[in-house]
Design a protein around this motif. Structure first.
Motif, PDB file in Angstrom:
ATOM      1  N   GLN A  82     -43.670 -92.894 -26.049  1.00 14.43           N
ATOM      2  CA  GLN A  82     -44.510 -93.204 -24.436  1.00 14.43           C
ATOM      3  C   GLN A  82     -43.959 -92.234 -23.497  1.00 14.43           C
ATOM      4  O   GLN A  82     -44.743 -91.708 -22.744  1.00 14.43           O
ATOM      5  N   ALA A  83     -42.743 -92.511 -23.589  1.00 14.53           N
ATOM      6  CA  ALA A  83     -42.098 -91.539 -21.957  1.00 14.53           C
ATOM      7  C   ALA A  83     -42.405 -90.067 -22.433  1.00 14.53           C
ATOM      8  O   ALA A  83     -42.793 -89.518 -21.068  1.00 14.53           O
ATOM      9  N   ALA A  84     -42.504 -89.236 -23.327  1.00 13.02           N
ATOM     10  CA  ALA A  84     -43.001 -88.224 -23.423  1.00 13.02           C
ATOM     11  C   ALA A  84     -44.344 -87.902 -22.902  1.00 13.02           C
ATOM     12  O   ALA A  84     -44.754 -86.867 -22.346  1.00 13.02           O
ATOM     13  N   ALA A  85     -45.346 -88.876 -23.412  1.00 11.40           N
ATOM     14  CA  ALA A  85     -46.733 -88.787 -22.823  1.00 11.40           C
ATOM     15  C   ALA A  85     -46.843 -88.923 -21.517  1.00 11.40           C
ATOM     16  O   ALA A  85     -47.501 -88.413 -21.075  1.00 11.40           O
ATOM     17  N   SER A  86     -46.003 -90.023 -20.998  1.00 14.79           N
ATOM     18  CA  SER A  86     -45.988 -90.256 -19.455  1.00 14.79           C
ATOM     19  C   SER A  86     -45.595 -88.890 -18.825  1.00 14.79           C
ATOM     20  O   SER A  86     -46.034 -88.564 -17.731  1.00 14.79           O
ATOM     21  N   LEU A  87     -44.373 -88.261 -19.351  1.00 12.70           N
ATOM     22  CA  LEU A  87     -43.894 -87.034 -18.530  1.00 12.70           C
ATOM     23  C   LEU A  87     -45.157 -86.058 -18.432  1.00 12.70           C
ATOM     24  O   LEU A  87     -45.273 -85.260 -17.344  1.00 12.70           O
ATOM     25  N   LEU A  88     -45.745 -85.864 -19.509  1.00 10.90           N
ATOM     26  CA  LEU A  88     -46.928 -84.900 -19.629  1.00 10.90           C
ATOM     27  C   LEU A  88     -48.475 -85.466 -18.935  1.00 10.90           C
ATOM     28  O   LEU A  88     -49.315 -84.664 -18.868  1.00 10.90           O
ATOM     29  N   ASN A  89     -48.357 -86.697 -18.694  1.00  9.61           N
ATOM     30  CA  ASN A  89     -49.533 -87.651 -18.168  1.00  9.61           C
ATOM     31  C   ASN A  89     -50.614 -87.339 -19.081  1.00  9.61           C
ATOM     32  O   ASN A  89     -51.855 -86.969 -18.372  1.00  9.61           O
ATOM     33  N   VAL A  90     -50.348 -87.610 -20.339  1.00 10.19           N
ATOM     34  CA  VAL A  90     -51.445 -87.461 -21.538  1.00 10.19           C
ATOM     35  C   VAL A  90     -51.512 -88.621 -22.081  1.00 10.19           C
ATOM     36  O   VAL A  90     -50.417 -89.589 -22.097  1.00 10.19           O
ATOM     37  N   ASP A  91     -52.481 -89.294 -22.918  1.00  4.07           N
ATOM     38  CA  ASP A  91     -52.308 -90.328 -23.953  1.00  4.07           C
ATOM     39  C   ASP A  91     -51.284 -90.033 -25.065  1.00  4.07           C
ATOM     40  O   ASP A  91     -51.304 -88.853 -25.796  1.00  4.07           O
ATOM     41  N   LEU A  92     -50.781 -90.786 -25.468  1.00  6.05           N
ATOM     42  CA  LEU A  92     -50.060 -90.574 -26.540  1.00  6.05           C
ATOM     43  C   LEU A  92     -50.489 -90.156 -27.891  1.00  6.05           C
ATOM     44  O   LEU A  92     -49.973 -89.238 -28.556  1.00  6.05           O
ATOM     45  N   SER A  93     -51.608 -90.704 -27.884  1.00  2.61           N
ATOM     46  CA  SER A  93     -52.345 -90.125 -29.144  1.00  2.61           C
ATOM     47  C   SER A  93     -52.784 -88.746 -29.387  1.00  2.61           C
ATOM     48  O   SER A  93     -53.005 -88.087 -30.147  1.00  2.61           O
ATOM     49  N   HIS A  94     -52.837 -88.137 -28.017  1.00  6.46           N
ATOM     50  CA  HIS A  94     -53.303 -86.912 -27.769  1.00  6.46           C
ATOM     51  C   HIS A  94     -52.195 -85.800 -28.240  1.00  6.46           C
ATOM     52  O   HIS A  94     -52.606 -84.479 -28.425  1.00  6.46           O
ATOM     53  N   LEU A  95     -50.882 -86.343 -28.286  1.00 10.63           N
ATOM     54  CA  LEU A  95     -49.800 -85.439 -28.483  1.00 10.63           C
ATOM     55  C   LEU A  95     -49.572 -85.036 -29.972  1.00 10.63           C
ATOM     56  O   LEU A  95     -49.234 -84.165 -30.433  1.00 10.63           O
ATOM     57  N   GLN A  96     -50.397 -86.083 -30.829  1.00 12.01           N
ATOM     58  CA  GLN A  96     -50.123 -85.717 -32.200  1.00 12.01           C
ATOM     59  C   GLN A  96     -50.805 -84.460 -32.769  1.00 12.01           C
ATOM     60  O   GLN A  96     -51.846 -84.264 -32.445  1.00 12.01           O
ATOM     61  N   ASN A  97     -49.676 -83.693 -33.698  1.00 13.96           N
ATOM     62  CA  ASN A  97     -50.102 -82.488 -34.051  1.00 13.96           C
ATOM     63  C   ASN A  97     -50.365 -81.204 -33.119  1.00 13.96           C
ATOM     64  O   ASN A  97     -50.881 -80.210 -33.392  1.00 13.96           O
TER      65      ASN A  97
END
Length: 573
Positions: A82-97
């Motif tokens: 979640q911290a990575a998603a927060s850094l990028l200001n995106v939903d966690l699910s959007h980071l997959q793949n």
């Protein structure tokens, strides 16, 4: 029958052994069962611990304050917290793949790919690496991807492969180091400012040290014309007139020195401020009683005034002006004596014209001179001479030689003897210091008897006297000897010739024959002067002929003669 044969006991013995073996096997089986049960319990405990650690890892991964990625070797995100998603200001699910490169700032992508390639090449034995790149953060998860802001990020990447059968991955620790980067930049900027300030202070101290050692005065004034600095020379000057340098600081210059109002100090100071340009002037200070050369430089904080005491120079300039005025006065008197013209008809059967051209207006008289006068029995003497040197000293020596020669010719009628006597006089006078030293004299002399056609000439150290016959033929009248003043006892020779009606004599100094322009062009020379005289002979009067010769030489020289020039023309009627 078995008994009989002794076989039964043996069978019982074998059975007994078998039973014992079965009992032993049973014991071993019970022991193995206990060992297996213990291993199963241990395995169950290990599995339980593994699940616990896995859950713990998941919790650490998900809820860590720093961002974590797990990617394949191409940088495609397999897992993220979640911290990575927060850094990028995106939903966690959007980071997959998604590829990590998608979130790298455009200007840093080339560097990202370069480092990723290097990491892929050595992933088998790679150690952890640290990168510093900029990442792009979405301004809002609902906005298009290109609307983003950037931040500085620190990456720690390590290659991981738990077993040969497991696919290798990269594990990324991502931290927002914007504040740290900003703090570091501020620290570096502060260090640079401090270093620059130290350099400025060192330069300031160096300048002050220099200003304190110079003998010229140096002061600074603020925009209100208040003293802010006086160097030691300025302080000493103020102390000399009863002004305490320390008490001057902060005071307005016009109030402390009211006599400077309306002078160059105020006028040029205001001009420097208005034009933002340096002004320079010389002014006499009533307060100091000294002449000063002042330079005023405008600055952001006011003005800087630098002055030199030029009193000694001004006194010397005044003395020089007085000396030059005296020299001009004496030169005027000498000019009347040495360059006194004669009337063309002062002598029977003879016309005479004299010409003189100074090389500069600053020195109207110098070493060149002419003289025309009568001797006993009506003879006429024509003289042209050149004394080495310039200025008043040469003019004074010239006047003395001119009148000494007149006196000698009235006692000695033969030109050669008279010139030899003049030479001895000059040599002796130089030896005794009466005429200075190292003065050389070139002199041409002609004695004409107007009642007859007889004449005699002599040239000491100069070109032959030029005789232009009525027919236009040129006859150089060679004779004479050494320059005067070189060797006492020198012998000179005369040249007797006949001077017919219509003939013209030309006596001249080297200012004419050496006439030349500045450059490679040759001098006019003796032959050139002769040709010029021939062309000028057709002029209506002897005066016109002389002016034509002088103008021709000046034209040859490019308009300006580089040396003084004398010319005496005489024509028999």
């Amino acid at each position: 029958m078995l008994h009989q044969q002794g076989l039964l006991p043996d069978a019982f013995n074998e059975l007994h052994v078998t039973i014992e073996e079965l009992r032993a096997a049973e014991e071993e089986l019970r022991a193995a069962e206990e060992e297996l049960r213990a291993k199963n319990e241990a395995l169950s405990a290990a599995c339980s611990l593994l699940v616990t650690e896995r859950l713990r890892y998941q919790d650490l991964f998900k809820f860590a304050q720093d961002g974590y990625f797990v990617t394949d070797l191409e940088g495609r995100i397999l897992e993220a917290n979640q911290a990575a998603a927060s850094l990028l200001n995106v939903d966690l699910s959007h980071l997959q793949n998604q590829r990590v490169s998608r979130y790298v700032h455009e200007e840093d992508k080339d560097e990202f790919y370069r480092q990723l390639t290097a990491l892929q090449s050595g992933c088998a034995g790679a150690k952890s690496q640290e990168w510093n790149l900029r990442l792009s953060r979405s301004v809002s998860p609902g906005l298009p991807e290109y609307v983003a802001s950037s931040f500085h990020a620190s990456f720690t990447i390590v290659a991981a492969q738990m077993s040969p059968q497991e696919v290798p991955t990269f594990r990324w620790l991502v931290q927002d180091v914007t504040e740290r980067q900003k703090a570091e930049e501020e620290r570096v900027e502060l260090a640079i400012r401090e270093a620059a300030q130290a350099e400025v202070e060192a330069a300031h101290h160096k300048i002050i040290s220099i200003l304190e050692t110079i003998t010229d005065t140096f002061i600074t004034l603020d925009r209100e014309w208040r003293f802010t600095y006086l160097n030691s020379s300025a302080a000493a000057m103020c102390s000399a007139i009863g002004k305490d340098p320390q008490k001057l600081l902060g005071q307005i210059i016009w109030e402390v020195f009211p006599t400077t109002l309306g002078t160059g100090f105020e006028i040029e100071g205001l001009r420097a401020v208005a034009t933002r340009q340096m002004t320079e002037f010389e002014e006499y200070s009533q307060a100091l009683g000294r002449w000063l050369q002042v330079r005023i430089f405008p600055s952001e904080n006011g003005v800087v005034a630098y002055s030199q005491d030029i009193t000694a120079r001004k006194v010397a300039e005044l003395a020089l002006r007085e000396a030059l005025e005296k020299e001009r006065h004496v030169s005027g008197l000498l000019e009347n004596l040495m360059l006194r013209t004669v009337s063309p008809n002062d002598f029977p059967n003879l016309s005479v014209e004299t010409f003189y051209q100074a090389a500069s207006e600053e020195s109207r008289v110098g070493g060149d001179f002419f003289d025309v006068f009568t001797l006993g029995q009506g003879k006429v003497a024509l003289v042209v001479g050149d004394v080495s040197g310039k200025g008043l000293q040469a003019a004074e020596l010239t006047a003395e030689i001119k009148y000494v020669l007149r006196a000698i010719l009235r006692e000695v009628e033969q030109p050669a003897a008279a010139i030899a006597r003049l030479n001895d006089f000059i040599c002796e006078a130089q030896r005794q210091g009466d005429l200075g030293s190292d003065h050389l004299v070139v002199l041409s002399l002609v004695l004409i008897d107007p009642g007859t056609e007889k004449a005699v000439c002599l040239s000491a150290g100069g070109d032959p006297i030029l005789l232009l016959r009525k027919s236009g033929e040129i006859e150089p009248l060679s004779s004479g000897g050494l320059l005067l003043g070189v060797h006492p006892g020198a012998v000179y020779t005369e040249n007797h010739f006949l001077f017919y009606a219509g003939d013209t004599l030309a006596l001249f100094t080297d200012g004419l024959t050496e006439a030349r322009p500045q450059g490679p062009k040759t001098m006019l020379g003796y032959e050139g002067l002769g040709q010029l005289a021939v062309r000028s002979k057709s002029q209506e009067t002897l005066r016109d002929m002389g002016q034509h010769i002088m103008m021709g030489a000046q034209t040859w020289a490019g308009g300006v003669l580089l040396d003084d020039a004398c010319l005496v023309l005489a024509r028999r009627h």
